[in-house]
Design a protein around this motif. Structure first.
Motif, PDB file in Angstrom:
ATOM      1  N   THR A  50     -68.395  27.226 -38.509  1.00 41.52           N
ATOM      2  CA  THR A  50     -69.659  27.574 -37.889  1.00 41.52           C
ATOM      3  C   THR A  50     -70.313  28.694 -38.682  1.00 41.52           C
ATOM      4  N   ASP A  51     -71.628  28.724 -38.629  1.00 37.78           N
ATOM      5  CA  ASP A  51     -72.349  29.850 -39.218  1.00 37.78           C
ATOM      6  C   ASP A  51     -72.901  30.782 -38.137  1.00 37.78           C
ATOM      7  N   ASP A  52     -72.532  30.497 -36.871  1.00 41.14           N
ATOM      8  CA  ASP A  52     -72.924  31.363 -35.751  1.00 41.14           C
ATOM      9  C   ASP A  52     -71.822  32.405 -35.541  1.00 41.14           C
ATOM     10  N   LYS A 285     -68.684  25.640 -31.081  1.00 37.79           N
ATOM     11  CA  LYS A 285     -69.019  24.711 -30.017  1.00 37.79           C
ATOM     12  C   LYS A 285     -67.746  24.321 -29.265  1.00 37.79           C
ATOM     13  N   GLU A 286     -67.903  24.032 -28.004  1.00 41.33           N
ATOM     14  CA  GLU A 286     -66.737  23.709 -27.180  1.00 41.33           C
ATOM     15  C   GLU A 286     -66.020  22.456 -27.672  1.00 41.33           C
ATOM     16  N   VAL A 287     -66.742  21.564 -28.326  1.00 43.38           N
ATOM     17  CA  VAL A 287     -66.110  20.344 -28.829  1.00 43.38           C
ATOM     18  C   VAL A 287     -65.286  20.606 -30.090  1.00 43.38           C
ATOM     19  N   GLY A 323     -70.852  32.854 -23.585  1.00 43.47           N
ATOM     20  CA  GLY A 323     -71.866  33.892 -23.500  1.00 43.47           C
ATOM     21  C   GLY A 323     -72.780  33.711 -22.310  1.00 43.47           C
ATOM     22  N   SER A 324     -73.122  32.476 -21.986  1.00 40.84           N
ATOM     23  CA  SER A 324     -74.009  32.240 -20.851  1.00 40.84           C
ATOM     24  C   SER A 324     -73.350  32.605 -19.530  1.00 40.84           C
ATOM     25  N   ALA A 325     -72.019  32.453 -19.458  1.00 39.48           N
ATOM     26  CA  ALA A 325     -71.310  32.773 -18.218  1.00 39.48           C
ATOM     27  C   ALA A 325     -71.333  34.267 -17.936  1.00 39.48           C
ATOM     28  N   LEU A 345     -68.187  29.175 -27.429  1.00 39.01           N
ATOM     29  CA  LEU A 345     -67.210  30.147 -26.959  1.00 39.01           C
ATOM     30  C   LEU A 345     -66.860  31.099 -28.108  1.00 39.01           C
ATOM     31  N   PRO A 346     -66.947  32.408 -27.897  1.00 39.14           N
ATOM     32  CA  PRO A 346     -66.608  33.342 -28.969  1.00 39.14           C
ATOM     33  C   PRO A 346     -65.118  33.302 -29.311  1.00 39.14           C
TER      34      PRO A 346
END
Length: 376
Positions: A50-52, A285-287, A323-325, A345-346
């Motif tokens: 990921t690049d996030d 990503k969760e996947v 993060g949204s949670a 998810l971090p």
């Protein structure tokens, strides 16, 4: 010429050549697809990336531990500091006065306790003196009882001789007076003994009360002295805390203090960012997370240094929620107009200190992370 006319030789040759080229192209594409699939199965499927991802650090908040006006500031924004380096000095006049008062109180407590030990000797002497008074009173009572007995015998003898005329009335009266005086002396001796006993008990009580203050401890271990010493230690600690020191190695950030500023206990002064302990939070990503576990190796690149500089790290763990949670206003997915959004998810990644030493990072920088999920 009609469309059904036979093709000429050059046209037939051109069409055959085109079919061979298309067949060759289809073969190349097929080989490429198969090769890519084989390469993906053998290698690329073992990684998620990921690049996030962004650099973070456990920033140390520097706060005032003693109140007062700021006298000196030794650092500026972006300056590198070592653990224990002085950052800010708060005026210590009040703290020095408090230390002097605590030192005086400790001296008074030590002298007071030494007085307890000296009083113990004096009170012991008083008890012995009162005990001697009791012994003396006992001796006086014994002597007074003997005098009473002699006076009684003399009076009885003379009283028996009065009828025979051998003893005059004056002699009998004198013998009676001597008996009365002896009895009075006995009563006085007994009263003196009772007073001596009371004085002895009072002296014993005073000594026992003083003994409680000193028993089982020397002057230095006496509770009053230890309490005074603790207050002195607290005053000295408050004085030492007027010099605010760096809690860790790092870089000064968010400096918000100026000389002359009045600060209270707990007031934020600045932050120290431990860049040598930087980490990366990569938002996958969760996947992508079904095979991610702590300990897996990670290769990272930074936009700051480009793809030519590789950072190496390991997965430390996965966050407890997305993060949204944990956002200020969490998403309410129970609404009627719901659209599924893939969550991220971090994942916390620790970095190799050697890589950080060669290529320092700063908090908030963008990173790209690639985890080898084949290694469990």
């Amino acid at each position: 010429m009609s469309d059904s006319a036979p093709q000429t030789a050059p046209q037939a040759a051109a069409n055959g050549n085109r079919r061979r080229q298309l067949t060759l192209l289809a073969g190349v594409v097929a080989v490429g697809v198969v090769g890519y699939g084989a390469w993906w199965l053998a290698f690329d499927s073992h990684f998620v990336e990921t690049d996030d991802a962004y650099v973070g650090a456990e920033t140390a908040q520097v706060t005032a531990l003693s109140p007062g006006p700021v006298a000196k500031i030794f650092v500026s924004e972006t300056q590198a500091v070592k653990k224990g380096d002085p950052l800010v000095v708060i005026d210590d006049a009040d703290a020095r006065i408090a230390v002097a008062q605590a030192e005086a109180a400790l001296g008074q407590a030590e002298r007071k306790v030494k007085g307890y030990f000296a009083n113990d000797t004096a009170l012991g002497g008083q008890f012995e003196a009162r005990q001697a008074d009791v012994t003396r009173a006992d001796a006086q009572i014994t002597a007074a009882k003997a005098d009473v007995e002699r006076a009684r015998i003399d009076f009885t003898r003379r009283k028996a001789l009065v009828g025979e005329g051998a003893v005059s009335g004056d002699e009998l009266t004198a013998a009676q007076n001597r008996l009365a005086n002896a009895q009075a002396a006995l009563n006085a001796a007994q009263a003196a003994r009772a007073q001596a006993l009371a004085s002895r008990d009072a002296a014993l009580g005073s000594r026992e009360a003083n003994t409680v203050l000193i028993s089982g401890a020397s002057v230095g271990e006496n509770p009053e002295v230890k309490a005074a010493r603790a207050r002195l230690d607290a005053a000295r600690l408050a004085l030492a805390r007027t010099v605010v020191r760096a809690p860790t190695d790092g870089v000064v950030a968010r400096k918000s203090v100026q000389v002359g500023q009045q600060v209270a206990i707990g007031a934020p002064l600045m932050a120290v960012v431990p860049t040598h302990e930087a980490y990366v939070d990569a938002n996958f990503k969760e996947v992508q997370l079904d095979k991610v576990v702590p300990g897996q190796p990670v290769v990272l690149t930074s936009d700051l240094y480009g793809g030519g500089v590789k950072f190496h790290g390991k997965v430390k763990g996965l966050a407890g929620g997305t993060g949204s949670a944990f956002s200020l206003i969490p998403a309410q997915n129970a609404s009627g107009n719901w659209i599924k959004v893939v969550q991220r998810l971090p994942v916390r990644i620790t970095l190799d200190p050697a890589d950080l030493a060669k290529h320092p990072l700063r908090v908030g920088l963008s990173m790209k992370a690639k985890i080898d999920v084949a290694k469990q």
